[in-house]
Write a protein that holds these residues in place. Sequence first.
Motif, short mmCIF file in Angstrom:
data_model
loop_
_atom_site.label_atom_id
_atom_site.label_comp_id
_atom_site.label_asym_id
_atom_site.label_seq_id
_atom_site.Cartn_x
_atom_site.Cartn_y
_atom_site.Cartn_z
N THR A 92 -44.58 33.74 -57.60
CA THR A 92 -43.76 34.74 -56.92
C THR A 92 -44.34 35.08 -55.55
O THR A 92 -43.60 35.26 -54.57
N ALA A 96 -42.44 34.76 -52.05
CA ALA A 96 -42.31 35.94 -51.20
C ALA A 96 -42.86 35.66 -49.80
O ALA A 96 -42.28 36.11 -48.79
N PHE A 100 -40.68 36.02 -46.26
CA PHE A 100 -41.02 36.90 -45.14
C PHE A 100 -41.73 36.17 -44.01
O PHE A 100 -42.23 36.81 -43.08
N LEU A 103 -40.57 37.04 -40.51
CA LEU A 103 -40.69 38.44 -40.08
C LEU A 103 -41.63 38.62 -38.88
O LEU A 103 -41.26 39.32 -37.92
N PHE A 125 -34.25 41.26 -44.97
CA PHE A 125 -35.61 41.55 -45.40
C PHE A 125 -35.63 42.69 -46.43
O PHE A 125 -36.42 42.65 -47.39
N VAL A 126 -34.77 43.68 -46.23
CA VAL A 126 -34.70 44.78 -47.21
C VAL A 126 -34.21 44.25 -48.56
O VAL A 126 -34.73 44.63 -49.62
N MET A 128 -34.60 41.22 -49.68
CA MET A 128 -35.68 40.44 -50.27
C MET A 128 -36.69 41.36 -50.96
O MET A 128 -37.17 41.07 -52.07
N VAL A 129 -37.03 42.47 -50.32
CA VAL A 129 -37.95 43.42 -50.94
C VAL A 129 -37.38 43.95 -52.25
O VAL A 129 -38.06 44.03 -53.28
N GLY A 130 -36.09 44.30 -52.21
CA GLY A 130 -35.45 44.81 -53.42
C GLY A 130 -35.37 43.77 -54.53
O GLY A 130 -35.61 44.09 -55.70
N SER A 131 -35.07 42.52 -54.16
CA SER A 131 -34.96 41.46 -55.17
C SER A 131 -36.31 41.19 -55.84
O SER A 131 -36.39 41.06 -57.07
N ILE A 132 -37.35 41.10 -55.02
CA ILE A 132 -38.67 40.85 -55.59
C ILE A 132 -39.14 42.03 -56.43
O ILE A 132 -39.66 41.86 -57.54
N GLY A 133 -38.94 43.24 -55.92
CA GLY A 133 -39.36 44.43 -56.68
C GLY A 133 -38.62 44.56 -58.00
O GLY A 133 -39.23 44.83 -59.04
#
Length: 365
Positions: A92, A96, A100, A103, A125-126, A128-133
């Motif tokens: 993961t 990730a 990013f 970025l 990018f937001v 991606m953060v939500g999907s990974i979290g």
Amino acid sequence: MRRVRKDIVADIAVFLGAAAFSVLSVDGVGATVGPVEQAVGAAACAALFLRRRWPVRLAVVLLVTGWFAHLVGGPTAVAVFTVAAYRPLRTTAWVAALAFAPLPLFVARGPDPDLPETGSAMTFFVIMVGSIGWGLYVRSRRQLLASYAERGRRQAREEMAREMHDVLAHRLSLLSVHAGALEFHPGASPAEIERAAAVIRESAHQALDDLRGIIGVLREPDGAGTADGAAGRPQPTLADVPRLVEESRDAGMRIVLEADGTAVSAAPAASGRTAYRIVQEGLTNARKHAPGAEVTVRLAGGPARGLTVEVSNPVPAAAAVVPAIPGAGQGLIGLTERASLAGGDLEHGRSGGDFRLRAWLPWAA
């Protein structure tokens, strides 16, 4: 079959959701979306049906494609979520890092916040953060539930082992005692031999019956039986202790039963079952290690003071000790665990010239 159907429904829902996201996000591109990019977006959505088989490969391909085609944003988010939810943390982390990677370059360019492309990139990018979290949360929750399930299976195995010992040790010790009596008293009268043979036959029959019930539980689907036997099989309670005592007396033991009538008749089923097993193991141990000694069984208690069970017998002289029957000591370990699981406590050991097994159990489960 149900699991496969559930996965198919989930995959279709994910496909439709990703397609809807791609269509609704077209307005944020700031440029005309050509037929080639539309085809790429449609292929990316369709590729989500492969996410269970090749989640990492799919995520990498979609992330790289996303640098050139905006419409793969939705499928990319789903693929990255799948990696975070179902693959090791190290994998993961690599995915990730790829997500990013643009970025730093994006920030170094000093993006204009008024441009649609800037808003689109920040949204990516937001997401991606939500999907990974969210994927990591799902992964942690699944692992937690799996640990609970494994703990339950381990406790069930331990409970099964305790039941097998408690049920079978009592029967087999009766059989061993009477077989030993026949061996060491070859001059016994025909009546004594007949009586001992009858007890051996009955003990063997009941041991086989109990073992058949336990094996039946192992063959039942989860939840269809209990640790004591097949579903619906009557469980022992405190009211069965007098019968247990009489059975041991018939085998030649000298037993004094001091029972509070209220405790015997009104004890809750769960506490009564545990108390029964304690008495059963106490009698079995006395029969093994103190043959011929008088055993005292005390039962007392009530709703306000809990249930007290005590089994005691004189410690025999060293010369009178018989060879140990295999499995010695395991029953006391199992009883301690059983009493602890019931919310009570158990102690055992020498008290003066007696060996005493004493337990306190809560009145209500």
